[in-house]
Write a protein that holds these residues in place. Structure first.
Motif, PDB file in Angstrom:
ATOM      1  N   SER A  38       0.860  -1.189   0.000  1.00 25.07           N
ATOM      2  CA  SER A  38       0.000   0.000   0.000  1.00 25.07           C
ATOM      3  C   SER A  38       0.894   1.236   0.000  1.00 25.07           C
ATOM      4  O   SER A  38       2.105   1.143   0.201  1.00 25.07           O
ATOM      5  N   ALA A  39       0.287   2.399  -0.205  1.00 17.68           N
ATOM      6  CA  ALA A  39       1.056   3.641  -0.307  1.00 17.68           C
ATOM      7  C   ALA A  39       1.877   3.926   0.944  1.00 17.68           C
ATOM      8  O   ALA A  39       2.995   4.424   0.860  1.00 17.68           O
ATOM      9  N   ARG A  40       1.353   3.588   2.086  1.00 18.34           N
ATOM     10  CA  ARG A  40       2.070   3.843   3.348  1.00 18.34           C
ATOM     11  C   ARG A  40       1.932   2.610   4.226  1.00 18.34           C
ATOM     12  O   ARG A  40       0.837   2.107   4.436  1.00 18.34           O
ATOM     13  N   VAL A  41       3.060   2.159   4.720  1.00 18.40           N
ATOM     14  CA  VAL A  41       3.065   1.038   5.662  1.00 18.40           C
ATOM     15  C   VAL A  41       3.821   1.469   6.913  1.00 18.40           C
ATOM     16  O   VAL A  41       4.882   2.081   6.838  1.00 18.40           O
ATOM     17  N   LYS A  42       3.214   1.156   8.041  1.00 17.64           N
ATOM     18  CA  LYS A  42       3.852   1.416   9.334  1.00 17.64           C
ATOM     19  C   LYS A  42       3.812   0.106  10.101  1.00 17.64           C
ATOM     20  O   LYS A  42       2.745  -0.489  10.281  1.00 17.64           O
ATOM     21  N   VAL A  43       4.975  -0.361  10.548  1.00 16.43           N
ATOM     22  CA  VAL A  43       5.088  -1.658  11.199  1.00 16.43           C
ATOM     23  C   VAL A  43       5.926  -1.549  12.465  1.00 16.43           C
ATOM     24  O   VAL A  43       6.918  -0.827  12.504  1.00 16.43           O
ATOM     25  N   MET A  44       5.491  -2.239  13.507  1.00 12.81           N
ATOM     26  CA  MET A  44       6.286  -2.351  14.725  1.00 12.81           C
ATOM     27  C   MET A  44       7.079  -3.653  14.612  1.00 12.81           C
ATOM     28  O   MET A  44       6.520  -4.701  14.273  1.00 12.81           O
ATOM     29  N   VAL A  45       8.374  -3.571  14.856  1.00 11.29           N
ATOM     30  CA  VAL A  45       9.252  -4.733  14.747  1.00 11.29           C
ATOM     31  C   VAL A  45       9.935  -4.962  16.089  1.00 11.29           C
ATOM     32  O   VAL A  45      10.444  -4.024  16.705  1.00 11.29           O
ATOM     33  N   ILE A  46       9.928  -6.217  16.531  1.00 10.80           N
ATOM     34  CA  ILE A  46      10.590  -6.591  17.783  1.00 10.80           C
ATOM     35  C   ILE A  46      11.637  -7.651  17.467  1.00 10.80           C
ATOM     36  O   ILE A  46      11.343  -8.627  16.767  1.00 10.80           O
ATOM     37  N   TYR A  47      12.847  -7.442  17.961  1.00 14.23           N
ATOM     38  CA  TYR A  47      13.938  -8.403  17.819  1.00 14.23           C
ATOM     39  C   TYR A  47      14.345  -8.912  19.188  1.00 14.23           C
ATOM     40  O   TYR A  47      14.468  -8.122  20.133  1.00 14.23           O
ATOM     41  N   ALA A  48      14.582 -10.222  19.287  1.00 11.47           N
ATOM     42  CA  ALA A  48      15.106 -10.786  20.526  1.00 11.47           C
ATOM     43  C   ALA A  48      16.069 -11.914  20.166  1.00 11.47           C
ATOM     44  O   ALA A  48      15.672 -12.849  19.476  1.00 11.47           O
ATOM     45  N   PRO A  49      17.315 -11.827  20.602  1.00 10.08           N
ATOM     46  CA  PRO A  49      17.955 -10.664  21.227  1.00 10.08           C
ATOM     47  C   PRO A  49      18.062  -9.498  20.245  1.00 10.08           C
ATOM     48  O   PRO A  49      17.746  -9.660  19.069  1.00 10.08           O
ATOM     49  N   PRO A  50      18.506  -8.333  20.724  1.00  9.64           N
ATOM     50  CA  PRO A  50      18.576  -7.154  19.865  1.00  9.64           C
ATOM     51  C   PRO A  50      19.414  -7.377  18.609  1.00  9.64           C
ATOM     52  O   PRO A  50      20.444  -8.037  18.643  1.00  9.64           O
ATOM     53  N   TYR A  51      18.955  -6.812  17.521  1.00 11.31           N
ATOM     54  CA  TYR A  51      19.663  -6.854  16.235  1.00 11.31           C
ATOM     55  C   TYR A  51      20.683  -5.728  16.158  1.00 11.31           C
ATOM     56  O   TYR A  51      21.812  -5.919  15.742  1.00 11.31           O
ATOM     57  N   GLU A  52      20.278  -4.519  16.545  1.00  8.42           N
ATOM     58  CA  GLU A  52      21.132  -3.329  16.612  1.00  8.42           C
ATOM     59  C   GLU A  52      21.797  -2.969  15.281  1.00  8.42           C
ATOM     60  O   GLU A  52      22.826  -2.316  15.262  1.00  8.42           O
ATOM     61  N   GLU A  53      21.198  -3.442  14.175  1.00  8.45           N
ATOM     62  CA  GLU A  53      21.726  -3.130  12.835  1.00  8.45           C
ATOM     63  C   GLU A  53      23.190  -3.549  12.708  1.00  8.45           C
ATOM     64  O   GLU A  53      23.975  -2.960  11.971  1.00  8.45           O
ATOM     65  N   ASN A  54      23.543  -4.601  13.425  1.00  6.96           N
ATOM     66  CA  ASN A  54      24.901  -5.120  13.407  1.00  6.96           C
ATOM     67  C   ASN A  54      25.065  -6.031  12.186  1.00  6.96           C
ATOM     68  O   ASN A  54      24.354  -7.032  12.057  1.00  6.96           O
ATOM     69  N   PRO A  55      25.998  -5.734  11.262  1.00  2.12           N
ATOM     70  CA  PRO A  55      26.159  -6.551  10.046  1.00  2.12           C
ATOM     71  C   PRO A  55      26.413  -8.025  10.339  1.00  2.12           C
ATOM     72  O   PRO A  55      26.035  -8.890   9.541  1.00  2.12           O
ATOM     73  N   ALA A  56      26.987  -8.353  11.464  1.00  2.00           N
ATOM     74  CA  ALA A  56      27.239  -9.745  11.809  1.00  2.00           C
ATOM     75  C   ALA A  56      25.942 -10.477  12.158  1.00  2.00           C
ATOM     76  O   ALA A  56      25.923 -11.698  12.216  1.00  2.00           O
ATOM     77  N   ARG A  57      24.859  -9.729  12.374  1.00  2.00           N
ATOM     78  CA  ARG A  57      23.572 -10.318  12.746  1.00  2.00           C
ATOM     79  C   ARG A  57      22.590 -10.356  11.578  1.00  2.00           C
ATOM     80  O   ARG A  57      21.386 -10.493  11.773  1.00  2.00           O
ATOM     81  N   ARG A  58      23.128 -10.244  10.354  1.00  2.68           N
ATOM     82  CA  ARG A  58      22.297 -10.287   9.154  1.00  2.68           C
ATOM     83  C   ARG A  58      23.063 -11.005   8.051  1.00  2.68           C
ATOM     84  O   ARG A  58      24.247 -10.814   7.885  1.00  2.68           O
ATOM     85  N   LYS A  59      22.365 -11.842   7.334  1.00  2.00           N
ATOM     86  CA  LYS A  59      22.944 -12.490   6.152  1.00  2.00           C
ATOM     87  C   LYS A  59      22.022 -12.222   4.976  1.00  2.00           C
ATOM     88  O   LYS A  59      20.826 -12.475   5.069  1.00  2.00           O
ATOM     89  N   PRO A  60      22.585 -11.684   3.878  1.00  2.00           N
ATOM     90  CA  PRO A  60      21.749 -11.432   2.697  1.00  2.00           C
ATOM     91  C   PRO A  60      21.221 -12.714   2.098  1.00  2.00           C
ATOM     92  O   PRO A  60      21.695 -13.757   2.352  1.00  2.00           O
TER      93      PRO A  60
END
Length: 124
Positions: free
Chosen positions: A102-124
């Motif tokens: 849709s034109a606008r999406v607003k989502v609440m996201v919860i991570y456990a444990p924290p993700y903190e935008e740490n590159p080691a915590r994400r794999k493409p």
């Protein structure tokens, strides 16, 4: 007096998360806002046709609760559409996609444990 535990979205600086397009995230609950160590919560605002490209989070579970708009989700071999008031779960180590339909999406996201935008915590 300012509260140590109350966070207003207007007081949080948005960022563009890695491996996402057309997305602004506001980290509401985390180490830097309230000192949270075991959980992280953010609000994401996503443009139509944009969102999370295929990726996974090693050792991190993720919950998405749709506040506004509609979204297409793919996780664990399932594909479905989300509407406001619905939640989905991304198990740790499981590839997923979240796209605004849709034109606008607003989502609440919860991570456990924290993700903190740490590159080691994400794999493409």
């Amino acid at each position: 007096m300012r509260s140590r535990y109350l966070v207003r979205q207007s007081d949080v600086t948005p960022y563009s998360p890695a491996n996402h397009t057309g997305t602004r995230n506001f980290r509401m609950i985390g180490k830097e806002t309230v000192g949270a160590k075991q959980v992280e919560m953010l609000i994401g605002e996503i443009e139509r046709g944009k969102g999370a490209l295929p990726h996974l989070h090693p050792g991190i579970e993720q919950v998405c609760y749709l506040l506004e708009g509609t979204a297409h989700v793919e996780v664990g071999g399932e594909k479905f559409e989300m509407a406001p008031g619905e939640a989905c779960f991304f198990p740790a180590d499981t590839p997923h996609i979240f796209l605004a339909t849709s034109a606008r999406v607003k989502v609440m996201v919860i991570y456990a444990p924290p993700y903190e935008e740490n590159p080691a915590r994400r794999k493409p």
